[in-house]
Scaffold this active site. Structure first.
Site, short mmCIF file in Angstrom:
data_model
loop_
_atom_site.label_atom_id
_atom_site.label_comp_id
_atom_site.label_asym_id
_atom_site.label_seq_id
_atom_site.Cartn_x
_atom_site.Cartn_y
_atom_site.Cartn_z
N ASP A 59 28.04 44.22 -3.79
CA ASP A 59 27.10 43.67 -3.20
C ASP A 59 27.26 43.02 -1.85
OD1 ASP A 59 24.84 41.96 -2.35
OD2 ASP A 59 24.20 41.36 -4.10
N CYS A 116 18.96 49.57 -4.95
CA CYS A 116 19.88 48.49 -4.97
C CYS A 116 18.98 47.27 -5.31
CB CYS A 116 20.81 48.22 -3.78
SG CYS A 116 19.55 47.68 -2.54
N CYS A 118 20.37 46.02 2.21
CA CYS A 118 21.95 46.37 2.38
C CYS A 118 22.18 47.49 2.13
CB CYS A 118 22.94 45.06 1.97
SG CYS A 118 22.23 43.54 2.38
N ARG A 119 22.56 47.88 0.91
CA ARG A 119 22.90 49.09 0.27
C ARG A 119 22.22 50.30 0.45
NH1 ARG A 119 25.09 46.49 -5.06
NH2 ARG A 119 23.15 45.34 -4.65
N ASN A 159 17.05 46.20 -1.40
CA ASN A 159 16.64 47.32 -0.66
C ASN A 159 16.74 46.80 1.03
OD1 ASN A 159 13.54 49.30 0.16
ND2 ASN A 159 15.86 49.91 0.29
P1 4NP Z 1 21.13 44.81 -1.57
O1 4NP Z 1 21.63 43.31 -1.14
O2 4NP Z 1 20.90 44.74 -2.97
O3 4NP Z 1 22.46 45.62 -1.35
O4 4NP Z 1 20.12 44.97 -0.65
C1 4NP Z 1 21.03 42.27 -1.48
C2 4NP Z 1 19.83 41.74 -0.64
C3 4NP Z 1 19.27 40.39 -1.06
C4 4NP Z 1 19.93 39.63 -2.03
C5 4NP Z 1 20.90 40.31 -2.62
C6 4NP Z 1 21.43 41.27 -2.36
N1 4NP Z 1 19.18 38.75 -2.34
O5 4NP Z 1 19.62 37.74 -3.15
O6 4NP Z 1 18.16 38.22 -1.55
#
Ligand code: 4NP
Length: 153
Positions: A125, A9, A14-15, A12
Protein backbone atom coordinates in the site's frame (compact mmCIF):
# COMPACT_ATOMS: atom_id res chain seq x y z
CA UNK A 1 -17.03 -13.16 -25.45
CA UNK A 2 -14.65 -10.69 -23.82
CA UNK A 3 -13.13 -11.75 -20.54
CA UNK A 4 -13.89 -9.37 -17.64
CA UNK A 5 -11.56 -8.40 -14.81
CA UNK A 6 -12.17 -6.34 -11.66
CA UNK A 7 -9.08 -5.01 -9.87
CA UNK A 8 -9.51 -4.43 -6.13
CA UNK A 9 -7.55 -2.60 -3.44
CA UNK A 10 -8.58 -0.78 -0.27
CA UNK A 11 -9.35 2.78 -1.38
CA UNK A 12 -9.57 2.41 -5.20
CA UNK A 13 -7.46 5.55 -5.60
CA UNK A 14 -3.87 4.20 -5.75
CA UNK A 15 -3.20 0.57 -6.74
CA UNK A 16 -6.35 -0.76 -8.37
CA UNK A 17 -6.89 2.22 -10.72
CA UNK A 18 -3.29 1.70 -11.89
CA UNK A 19 -3.98 -2.01 -12.40
CA UNK A 20 -7.17 -1.18 -14.31
CA UNK A 21 -5.32 1.28 -16.54
CA UNK A 22 -2.27 -0.91 -17.21
CA UNK A 23 -4.37 -4.00 -18.00
CA UNK A 24 -6.47 -1.94 -20.42
CA UNK A 25 -3.28 -0.54 -21.93
CA UNK A 26 -1.72 -4.01 -22.47
CA UNK A 27 -4.98 -5.35 -23.91
CA UNK A 28 -5.18 -2.46 -26.39
CA UNK A 29 -1.54 -2.93 -27.33
CA UNK A 30 -2.27 -6.57 -28.20
CA UNK A 31 -5.60 -5.74 -29.85
CA UNK A 32 -7.52 -7.84 -27.30
CA UNK A 33 -11.04 -7.23 -26.06
CA UNK A 34 -11.09 -7.18 -22.26
CA UNK A 35 -13.61 -5.57 -19.92
CA UNK A 36 -11.72 -3.99 -17.02
CA UNK A 37 -12.90 -2.10 -13.96
CA UNK A 38 -11.61 -1.43 -10.44
CA UNK A 39 -13.12 -0.98 -6.99
CA UNK A 40 -12.19 -0.65 -3.34
CA UNK A 41 -13.22 -2.74 -0.36
CA UNK A 42 -13.46 0.54 1.61
CA UNK A 43 -15.84 3.42 0.90
CA UNK A 44 -13.86 6.50 2.04
CA UNK A 45 -12.92 7.63 -1.45
CA UNK A 46 -16.05 6.75 -3.44
CA UNK A 47 -16.43 9.23 -6.32
CA UNK A 48 -12.84 10.49 -6.03
CA UNK A 49 -10.29 10.50 -8.87
CA UNK A 50 -7.04 8.55 -8.37
CA UNK A 51 -4.54 9.98 -5.86
CA UNK A 52 -2.42 12.70 -7.52
CA UNK A 53 0.73 10.59 -7.01
CA UNK A 54 -0.88 7.67 -8.85
CA UNK A 55 -1.97 10.01 -11.65
CA UNK A 56 1.56 11.38 -11.87
CA UNK A 57 3.34 8.02 -11.98
CA UNK A 58 0.93 6.68 -14.63
CA UNK A 59 1.54 9.74 -16.79
CA UNK A 60 5.30 9.82 -16.28
CA UNK A 61 6.16 6.11 -16.51
CA UNK A 62 3.32 4.81 -18.66
CA UNK A 63 2.12 7.77 -20.67
CA UNK A 64 -1.37 6.91 -19.37
CA UNK A 65 -3.96 9.47 -18.22
CA UNK A 66 -5.99 7.99 -15.33
CA UNK A 67 -7.54 11.29 -14.20
CA UNK A 68 -11.05 10.42 -15.43
CA UNK A 69 -11.33 7.26 -13.29
CA UNK A 70 -13.59 7.48 -10.22
CA UNK A 71 -13.48 5.29 -7.12
CA UNK A 72 -16.31 2.96 -6.24
CA UNK A 73 -16.82 0.25 -3.64
CA UNK A 74 -17.06 -3.48 -4.40
CA UNK A 75 -20.71 -4.66 -4.60
CA UNK A 76 -22.11 -8.20 -4.38
CA UNK A 77 -23.10 -8.16 -8.08
CA UNK A 78 -19.38 -7.94 -8.91
CA UNK A 79 -19.00 -11.59 -7.85
CA UNK A 80 -21.41 -12.59 -10.62
CA UNK A 81 -20.59 -9.99 -13.28
CA UNK A 82 -16.80 -10.44 -13.53
CA UNK A 83 -14.86 -13.53 -14.62
CA UNK A 84 -11.90 -12.54 -12.45
CA UNK A 85 -11.65 -10.42 -9.30
CA UNK A 86 -8.02 -9.67 -8.54
CA UNK A 87 -6.85 -8.29 -5.19
CA UNK A 88 -3.77 -6.13 -4.79
CA UNK A 89 -2.91 -7.56 -1.36
CA UNK A 90 -3.70 -10.28 1.17
CA UNK A 91 -5.92 -8.09 3.36
CA UNK A 92 -8.18 -7.23 0.45
CA UNK A 93 -8.09 -10.82 -0.84
CA UNK A 94 -9.30 -11.96 2.59
CA UNK A 95 -12.04 -9.31 2.61
CA UNK A 96 -13.20 -10.46 -0.82
CA UNK A 97 -13.30 -14.09 0.35
CA UNK A 98 -15.46 -13.02 3.31
CA UNK A 99 -17.77 -10.92 1.12
CA UNK A 100 -18.16 -13.48 -1.69
CA UNK A 101 -21.64 -15.01 -1.93
CA UNK A 102 -21.76 -18.83 -1.91
CA UNK A 103 -22.75 -18.89 -5.59
CA UNK A 104 -20.08 -16.42 -6.74
CA UNK A 105 -18.87 -17.22 -10.24
CA UNK A 106 -15.88 -14.87 -10.31
CA UNK A 107 -12.47 -16.39 -9.78
CA UNK A 108 -10.52 -14.64 -7.00
CA UNK A 109 -6.76 -14.24 -7.09
CA UNK A 110 -3.90 -12.06 -5.91
CA UNK A 111 -2.39 -9.82 -8.59
CA UNK A 112 1.20 -10.89 -7.97
CA UNK A 113 0.25 -14.57 -8.33
CA UNK A 114 0.27 -13.69 -12.03
CA UNK A 115 3.87 -12.39 -11.96
CA UNK A 116 6.49 -15.16 -12.00
CA UNK A 117 8.84 -14.82 -9.03
CA UNK A 118 6.39 -12.67 -7.01
CA UNK A 119 3.68 -15.29 -6.36
CA UNK A 120 1.95 -15.00 -2.99
CA UNK A 121 3.16 -11.46 -2.40
CA UNK A 122 1.14 -8.28 -1.91
CA UNK A 123 1.46 -5.06 -3.88
CA UNK A 124 2.39 -2.79 -0.94
CA UNK A 125 0.00 0.00 0.00
CA UNK A 126 1.73 3.23 -1.14
CA UNK A 127 -0.81 5.64 0.42
CA UNK A 128 1.42 6.67 3.32
CA UNK A 129 4.58 6.35 1.23
CA UNK A 130 6.53 8.63 -1.09
CA UNK A 131 7.12 8.93 -4.84
CA UNK A 132 9.59 6.02 -4.80
CA UNK A 133 6.87 3.78 -3.30
CA UNK A 134 4.49 4.78 -6.09
CA UNK A 135 7.19 3.99 -8.68
CA UNK A 136 7.78 0.54 -7.16
CA UNK A 137 4.05 -0.12 -7.11
CA UNK A 138 3.78 1.02 -10.73
CA UNK A 139 6.57 -1.36 -11.82
CA UNK A 140 4.98 -4.34 -10.05
CA UNK A 141 1.49 -3.61 -11.36
CA UNK A 142 2.62 -2.94 -14.91
CA UNK A 143 4.69 -6.15 -15.02
CA UNK A 144 1.95 -8.25 -13.43
CA UNK A 145 -0.82 -6.97 -15.72
CA UNK A 146 1.37 -7.56 -18.76
CA UNK A 147 1.83 -11.20 -17.68
CA UNK A 148 -1.85 -11.51 -16.80
CA UNK A 149 -2.83 -10.23 -20.24
CA UNK A 150 -0.62 -12.88 -21.81
CA UNK A 151 -2.35 -15.64 -19.85
CA UNK A 152 -5.89 -14.31 -20.46
CA UNK A 153 -5.50 -14.17 -24.23
P1 4NP B 1 -5.24 1.98 -2.33
O1 4NP B 1 -4.49 2.96 -1.29
O2 4NP B 1 -5.93 0.92 -1.50
O3 4NP B 1 -4.14 1.44 -3.15
O4 4NP B 1 -6.21 2.86 -3.09
C1 4NP B 1 -5.13 3.53 -0.19
C2 4NP B 1 -5.92 4.64 -0.38
C3 4NP B 1 -6.53 5.23 0.72
C4 4NP B 1 -6.33 4.70 1.99
C5 4NP B 1 -5.52 3.58 2.17
C6 4NP B 1 -4.93 2.99 1.07
N1 4NP B 1 -6.91 5.33 3.12
O5 4NP B 1 -6.62 4.89 4.25
O6 4NP B 1 -7.70 6.27 2.96
Amino acid sequence: MAVSVLMVCLGNICRSPLAEATLRHHAARLGLDVIVDSAGTGDWHVGHPPDMRAQEVARRLGGIDVSALRARQVILDDFHCFDHIIAMDHDNHRMLLNLAPADASAQLSLLLDHLPGQEGRSVPDPYYGDDADFERVWQLIDAATEQLMGSLR
